[in-house]
Write an enzyme that holds these catalytic residues in place. Structure first.
Site, PDB file in Angstrom:
ATOM      1  CE1 TYR A 197      37.777  46.625  30.004  1.00  0.00           C
ATOM      2  CE2 TYR A 197      37.757  44.262  29.559  1.00  0.00           C
ATOM      3  CZ  TYR A 197      37.403  45.560  29.208  1.00  0.00           C
ATOM      4  OH  TYR A 197      36.693  45.770  28.065  1.00  0.00           O
ATOM      5  CG  ASN A 231      39.779  36.210  31.986  1.00  0.00           C
ATOM      6  OD1 ASN A 231      39.370  37.155  32.646  1.00  0.00           O
ATOM      7  ND2 ASN A 231      39.826  36.198  30.664  1.00  0.00           N
ATOM      8  CB  THR A 235      31.271  31.079  36.064  1.00  0.00           C
ATOM      9  OG1 THR A 235      31.234  32.384  36.633  1.00  0.00           O
ATOM     10  CG2 THR A 235      30.393  30.166  36.867  1.00  0.00           C
ATOM     11  CG  LEU A 291      40.503  48.520  38.932  1.00  0.00           C
ATOM     12  CD1 LEU A 291      39.536  48.521  37.756  1.00  0.00           C
ATOM     13  CD2 LEU A 291      41.905  48.653  38.411  1.00  0.00           C
ATOM     14  CG  ASN A 302      32.806  42.970  43.642  1.00  0.00           C
ATOM     15  OD1 ASN A 302      32.795  44.205  43.645  1.00  0.00           O
ATOM     16  ND2 ASN A 302      33.696  42.281  42.959  1.00  0.00           N
ATOM     17  CE  LYS A 344      19.665  57.135  38.063  1.00  0.00           C
ATOM     18  NZ  LYS A 344      18.728  58.224  38.274  1.00  0.00           N
ATOM     19  CB  CYS A 403      33.302  41.713  39.396  1.00  0.00           C
ATOM     20  SG  CYS A 403      34.942  41.852  38.708  1.00  0.00           S
ATOM     21  CE  LYS A 415      24.600  35.089  36.494  1.00  0.00           C
ATOM     22  NZ  LYS A 415      24.087  34.970  35.129  1.00  0.00           N
TER      23      LYS A 415
HETATM   24  C1  NAG Z   1      38.545  26.000  32.916  1.00  0.00           C
HETATM   25  O1  NAG Z   1      39.316  26.909  32.125  1.00  0.00           O
HETATM   26  C2  NAG Z   1      40.186  26.272  31.214  1.00  0.00           C
HETATM   27  C3  NAG Z   1      41.099  27.320  30.610  1.00  0.00           C
HETATM   28  O2  NAG Z   1      40.420  28.486  30.200  1.00  0.00           O
HETATM   29  C4  NAG Z   1      39.337  25.512  30.181  1.00  0.00           C
HETATM   30  O3  NAG Z   1      40.179  24.874  29.241  1.00  0.00           O
HETATM   31  C5  NAG Z   1      38.470  24.483  30.927  1.00  0.00           C
HETATM   32  O4  NAG Z   1      37.604  23.842  30.017  1.00  0.00           O
HETATM   33  C6  NAG Z   1      37.645  25.144  32.032  1.00  0.00           C
HETATM   34  N1  NAG Z   1      37.027  24.094  32.844  1.00  0.00           N
HETATM   35  C7  NAG Z   1      35.758  24.128  33.298  1.00  0.00           C
HETATM   36  C8  NAG Z   1      35.338  22.944  34.106  1.00  0.00           C
HETATM   37  O5  NAG Z   1      34.973  25.027  33.091  1.00  0.00           O
END
Ligand code: NAG
Length: 466
Positions: free
Chosen positions: A16, A92, A95, A164, A225, A268, A277, A279
């Site tokens: 995106y 990406n 979280t 953006l 944000n 609003k 983004c 949260k």
């Molecule tokens: C972090 O991201 C990688 C790649 O997307 C993934 O393989 C891994 O399990 C993730 N690690 C945690 C701790 O969330």
């Protein structure tokens, strides 16, 4: 010929942010070559086809105009890195799902992997631009990984977060409120920042290009944000008060927002903010504060997220309560699933939590959204912890609003699609069960007009009157 003639720009990550941003650079800088790479063959094939992988008003035209002229989409990551002068990293940063800070801290594993790969592949100095939204000091880590290459090449890392908004990405890129570029406070760092300033100066006035140090740039994105989300949570907290006091939240928002120091935007009231983004960035900010021992500051910002969760819950509970305290086996038409209008993006959409509450109460949901793909909807519902068998048995996706409304006890508006304002509510009323309820989670409908037609209307922050 502009200042940057012959420059090779590469972007790793065709999502995106990367896709539209690079399309705009190619569109504005014809003498610069822009290559967007991604390891996903499916994603790249889509960028090279007539059906782009993301929906964004105006994007199609720009891509079609520049594609295979100075805008290329490819899966050859190493080849692109090798020839690139400036390499944007736009991958990406979800979280973390486990380990330290799980559920709050950002997983920057993708950023590090990209940096390691650049260090391995590059045979000339690169300017690496961190474009993904990342925790503060990620650039520093990436810089150290880049510096640890064995060829003795000195790469520069700079931070340039993207501001953006989805749904208006092209407008925002054409006329950005500001472009932020942060770099190391060294002569080489300043030179790298200047290179990127030169690119943006093809179409942005210099005074809108803000240059800072690395960490200010990274932190500014999180703070921007957090402030935006805070406004939504603030007005949503007031919507609850309006519902019991007789005030009207739209009137309050207007009266408050005309003060130029406050401003009218983002006031609003709604069922809650969503998107990939807000949260994530606030939780990142919270985690950052906690890791520096600033627990009160962390708690302050954490309440912005909590208020958002409570708003979704409050809305769903209101639906059940108004419908005589039960929705079991009742059909409910859900209009809109995207996290906001003009996008097909469902990430963190308020709709999935509202749907989960209703599924748990035994309702049958008939969902209509003009842009959301079925697979994205299901993925998001599972992510919001809906049970797979409830999704399969209680949700149907329909291609038509009137089919959704047929025999439904209620219509629930969850995305502010403009087309929902223009529906034939006489027709909808005639095919619904009675009493026919409407729950407007975005306050976009003409509530008085609907009441005249016979609907029982609930709108956020304005219901003391009935
Ligand atoms: C972090 O991201 C990688 C790649 O997307 C993934 O393989 C891994 O399990 C993730 N690690 C945690 C701790 O969330």
């Amino acid at each position: 010929m502009g200042k940057c003639a012959g420059l090779q720009i590469v972007c790793i990550g065709a999502g995106y942010v990367g896709g539209p941003t690079m399309a705009m650079i190619a569109y504005k800088c014809h003498d610069v070559t822009v290559t967007v790479v991604d390891i996903s063959e499916k994603q790249i094939a889509a960028w090279n086809s007539d059906t782009l992988p993301i929906y964004e008003p105006g994007l199609d035209d720009i891509v079609k105009e520049r594609r295979n002229k100075n805008l290329f989409f490819s899966t050859d990551v190493d080849g692109a890195v090798e020839k690139g002068d400036i390499i944007f990293v736009s991958v990406n940063t979800p979280t973390k799902t486990s380990g330290i800070g799980a559920g709050r801290a950002a997983n920057i594993s993708n950023c590090e992997l990209v940096a390691r790969n650049i260090a391995k592949v590059a045979t000339s100095p690169k300017i690496v631009v961190e474009k993904s939204t990342v925790p503060v000091r990620t650039a520093e880590s990436m810089g150290r990984v880049l510096a640890a290459n064995e060829k003795g090449i000195k790469h520069q890392i700079i931070s340039s977060p993207e501001f953006l908004a989805e749904g208006t990405a092209i407008e925002d890129l054409l006329e950005p409120s500001r472009v932020l570029i942060g770099g190391e406070q060294t002569p080489e760092g300043h030179a790298a920042v200047q290179k990127l300033v030169d690119v943006y100066e093809y179409w942005c006035p210099r005074e809108r290009i803000i240059t800072t140090n690395l960490w200010s740039s990274e932190l500014s994105k999180l703070v921007a944000n957090a402030f935006l989300a805070q406004r939504v949570s603030s007005i949503n907290s007031i919507s609850a008060l309006c519902e019991v006091s007789g005030a009207d939240v739209d009137e309050v928002a207007r009266a408050v927002g005309t003060d130029y120091r406050i401003g009218k935007h983002f006031l609003k009231s709604s069922v809650g903010f969503g998107g990939s983004c807000f949260k994530k960035d606030i939780l990142n900010l919270v985690y950052l504060c906690e890791s520096f021992g600033l627990h009160d500051v962390a708690e302050y910002w954490n309440w912005v997220v909590k208020m958002n969760e409570l708003q979704k819950e409050r809305f769903a509970k209101t639906i059940v309560k108004r419908m005589f305290n039960t929705v079991t086996r009742k059909k409910i038409a859900v209009l809109g699933f995207a996290f906001k209008a003009d996008t097909g993006d469902t990430r963190e959409t308020a709709a999935s939590d509202v749907c989960r509450f209703l599924l748990e109460e035994g309702a049958r949901l008939s969902v209509y959204d003009p842009k959301v793909l079925a697979e994205d909807m299901e993925r998001e519902l599972l992510y919001a912890k809906c049970e797979k068998d409830q999704i399969d048995q209680q949700i149907t996706r329909v291609e038509d609003v009137y089919a959704a409304a047929k025999d439904a006890h209620a219509v629930v508006i969850l995305t502010e699609w403009k087309e929902f304002k223009e529906l034939d509510f006489d027709k909808i009323y005639s095919v619904m069960e009675k009493p026919a309820f409407i729950f407007d989670g975005r306050n976009i409908l003409d509530h008085a007009g609907l009441r005249e037609k016979g609907f029982e209307v609930f709108a956020l922050g304005k219901n003391k009157i009935n």
